[in-house]
Design an enzyme around this catalytic site. Structure first.
Site, PDB file in Angstrom:
ATOM      1  N   THR A   1       0.697  -1.371  -0.007  1.00 13.66           N
ATOM      2  CA  THR A   1       0.022   0.160   0.004  1.00 13.66           C
ATOM      3  C   THR A   1       0.721   1.210   0.035  1.00 13.66           C
ATOM      4  OG1 THR A   1      -1.729  -1.376   1.203  1.00 13.66           O
ATOM      5  CG2 THR A   1      -1.906   1.152   1.212  1.00 13.66           C
TER       6      THR A   1
ATOM      7  N   GLY B   1      -0.470  -2.671   5.591  1.00 18.94           N
ATOM      8  CA  GLY B   1      -1.341  -3.784   5.943  1.00 18.94           C
ATOM      9  C   GLY B   1      -2.229  -3.599   7.247  1.00 18.94           C
TER      10      GLY B   1
END
Length: 633
Positions: free
Chosen positions: A435, A523
């Site tokens: 991410t 995460g």
């Protein structure tokens, strides 16, 4: 099915409103002229910019000044956002430009094959709005999708990741278009222009990019278009070489010409579904690669959702973040509410960290039990964020002893359900550590905090042939099995369902005006990283750069707490916390080159029209903070 041209009501009702397309933004003559000069001219007209091939812009972690700010993990991306601000664009325009550039230079973390969540403070109205651009499961997906039909047991996790089965319908392209049409001042074509130029001309390969490629090399080799793109000449690209992605440049030009309908309806939609249903596995691969369930109809049905943000009051400020389908806002918010029952500023550092870890443990227990896609299950968001529930959970925090983890959740809908007793809880759900995050602000006071992803580093490892981008593996964020024999839980797979996320893009207001904006990848550690950064800044007296750089701990209702090496090696608080019963382990390095937790991008409004943009000084190779007009030293 509502027409894509329908705008949602501007009153932003409490329930999610689907939306993808809308009328073109109205541009002022000045903005049109500036953007024509700065963004829409051919690449030759921008020679000498920081995005030229072979010239990596400097990565400065802290920048202070006026006129606007951008922070991200990559200097090319931050400069792309700054370019749009300089041309007269606003924070939303800059956020989309930065995100598109991250899709080029951080392709293993984010891109148009994934999704994300955007939080926006609109200076004109003084309101915070959010967009849920999370990926969705195909209509054919059922609760047992990740179970082996022969045995009824979950398929191996690696087999789920590297498959078409893990690919959710992407939400990132629609998020960009929706944000621009709702709050931006430029068309999508203009916002994509800096990123298209970077993809075409190339960027200088950093040690971090090569290390991430090496970590994914084995699985990248098993998919022909991925190996061709990311292993040029059959090997990871050399540090200092120039990496080009002309296929992605062509894809961005397609979106610039035809809008995101090119991806959700047109030939590109058919290419994506063909790739998901028939993954392009290399002839010599010995990996089991399961086909996916996505169809063209799934892409056509995709809608970004306008959601009401979560909001909690903490130490006199208002903390806004992302509501479900993400668990970020509810879990950060519940933990802050628990912590408000204690005077962290009056404790020594070990005591403050102990309370932070315990609040996180309890909030995670409740998150795992109650939070999922609210379109498919009742998510008690209001109750999870209530002061009453926080007080009930806070009674479990013992200043002299750590709770034995994992602990059981409580029912926020039933007062006293916890009875100040901590029973045993279940295992921690898995989420990939990839991410990326960015923040932007402009001269008018608008602020954006935006987290986007393709799940773990490298996503599914499947590249759409000839299109230059990786597809996500977000559907592995679903629980593969029920929580227990008695409780299915809110996060099993389902048709059209959004898997639970931990992304927590956050904006903090002080007296109704922006004070902080922050977020991070990582995460399930996203929640703890955002929480710890807020505690560092709001409770422990750190400056924002100090709050970002400080060693991190992550407790997610597990027996062990993740701790970065700087804490384990030198923090005097370690012994004190271990004496209370905390156990520390290094973060895993399966998909990141170093044992790190998160990679924050943040900004603070200093007053007098000044911004301080802050990125990581070292994590993930160091981030990039830029401002439009730097302050004089």
């Amino acid at each position: 099915m509502p027409a894509r041209s329908l705008f949602p009501p501007r009153s932003f009702p409490a329930f999610p409103v689907p939306f993808r397309r809308g009328p073109a933004p109205v541009l002022t003559a000045a903005v049109v002229l500036a953007l024509a000069l700065a963004l829409l001219l051919p690449p030759s007209a921008t020679a000498g910019t920081a995005t030229d091939a072979g010239r990596r812009p400097p990565a400065v972690p802290v920048a202070t000044g006026h006129g606007g700010a951008v922070a991200s993990v990559n200097p090319y991306a931050s400069r792309a956002g700054l370019e749009v601000l300089r041309a007269g664009g606003n924070a939303v325009d800059a956020a989309v430009a930065t995100a598109a550039a991250l899709g080029v230079v951080e392709p293993y973390s984010a891109g148009i094959g994934g999704g994300g969540y955007l939080v926006h403070y609109q200076a004109r109205t003084g309101r915070v709005h959010t967009l849920d651009g999370r990926e969705t499961a195909p209509a054919a997906m059922r609760p047992d999708a990740f179970l082996d039909p022969a045995t009824g047991e979950p398929i191996p996790f690696g087999e789920a990741v590297n498959s078409g089965l893990s690919v959710g319908v992407p939400g990132t392209p629609a998020t960009w278009e929706v944000a621009l049409e709702r709050w931006g001042t430029v068309p999508l074509a203009a916002a994509l222009r800096p990123a298209t130029r970077i993809a075409e001309r190339g960027f200088t390969v950093s040690p971090e990019f090569r290390a991430q490629t090496e970590l994914n090399e084995d699985r990248f080799r098993d998919f022909t278009p991925t190996a061709e793109l990311f292993l040029p000449g059959g090997e990871p690209p050399e540090v200092g070489s120039v990496f080009r992605n002309p296929d992605l440049a062509g894809t961005y030009r397609l979106l610039a010409r035809k809008g995101t309908d090119a991806l959700y309806e047109g030939p590109l939609a058919r290419e994506i579904t063909r790739t998901v249903q028939h993954p392009p596995v290399a002839p010599d691969a010995d990996r089991t690669v399961r086909p996916g369930l996505m169809t063209a109809a799934d892409l056509d049905r995709y809608r970004v959702l306008f959601q009401e943000p979560t909001k909690v009051d903490y130490r006199g400020v208002e903390v806004y973040s992302m509501a479900p389908s993400s668990s970020g806002g509810t879990t950060v918010g519940e933990a802050l509410n628990i912590l408000e029952n204690f005077d962290l500023a009056g404790m020594d550092r070990a005591g403050a960290l102990h309370h932070y870890l315990e609040a996180s443990r309890l909030a995670y227990a409740d998150r795992n039990r109650w939070v999922g896609d609210p379109a498919f299950s009742e998510v008690p968001t209001e109750e999870l964020l209530s002061d009453r529930f926080a007080k009930e959970r806070a009674c479990l925090v013992d200043p002299d002893r750590a709770l034995p983890g994992p602990v059981a959740p409580a029912d926020p809908r039933a007062p006293g359900s916890g009875e100040c007793a901590a029973g045993p809880g279940g295992p921690e759900p898995y989420e990939g550590p990839s991410t990326t995050h960015l923040v932007t602000a402009d001269r008018w006071g608008n602020v954006v905090s935006y987290t986007l992803t393709i799940e773990q580093t490298g996503g599914s490892a499947i590249t759409v042939p000839g299109r230059g981008f990786l597809l996500n593996n977000e559907l592995t964020d679903f629980d593969f099995t029920p929580l227990s024999q008695e409780v299915d839980g809110p996060n099993l797979p389902g048709p059209g369902k959004r898997p639970r996320s931990s992304m927590a893009p956050t904006i903090v207001l002080d007296d109704g005006r922006p004070l902080l904006a922050l977020g991070t990848p990582g995460g399930s550690t996203i929640i703890t990283t955002v929480l710890q950064t807020l505690v560092n800044r709001l409770d422990l007296g750190m400056t924002l750069p100090e709050a970002v750089a400080a060693p991190r701990l992550s407790q997610r209702n597990t027996a062990d707490t993740l701790a970065e090496p700087d804490f384990l090696d030198s923090a005097p608080e370690r012994a004190a916390l271990e004496a209370l019963g905390h156990r520390f382990v290094l973060p895993p390095q399966a998909f990141t080159p170093a044992p790190e937790i998160g990679a924050v991008a943040a900004l603070e409004v200093l007053g007098g029209g000044r911004y301080q943009a802050v990125a990581e000084p070292e994590r993930r190779g160091g981030g990039s903070a830029v401002v439009l007009r730097p302050a004089r030293r």
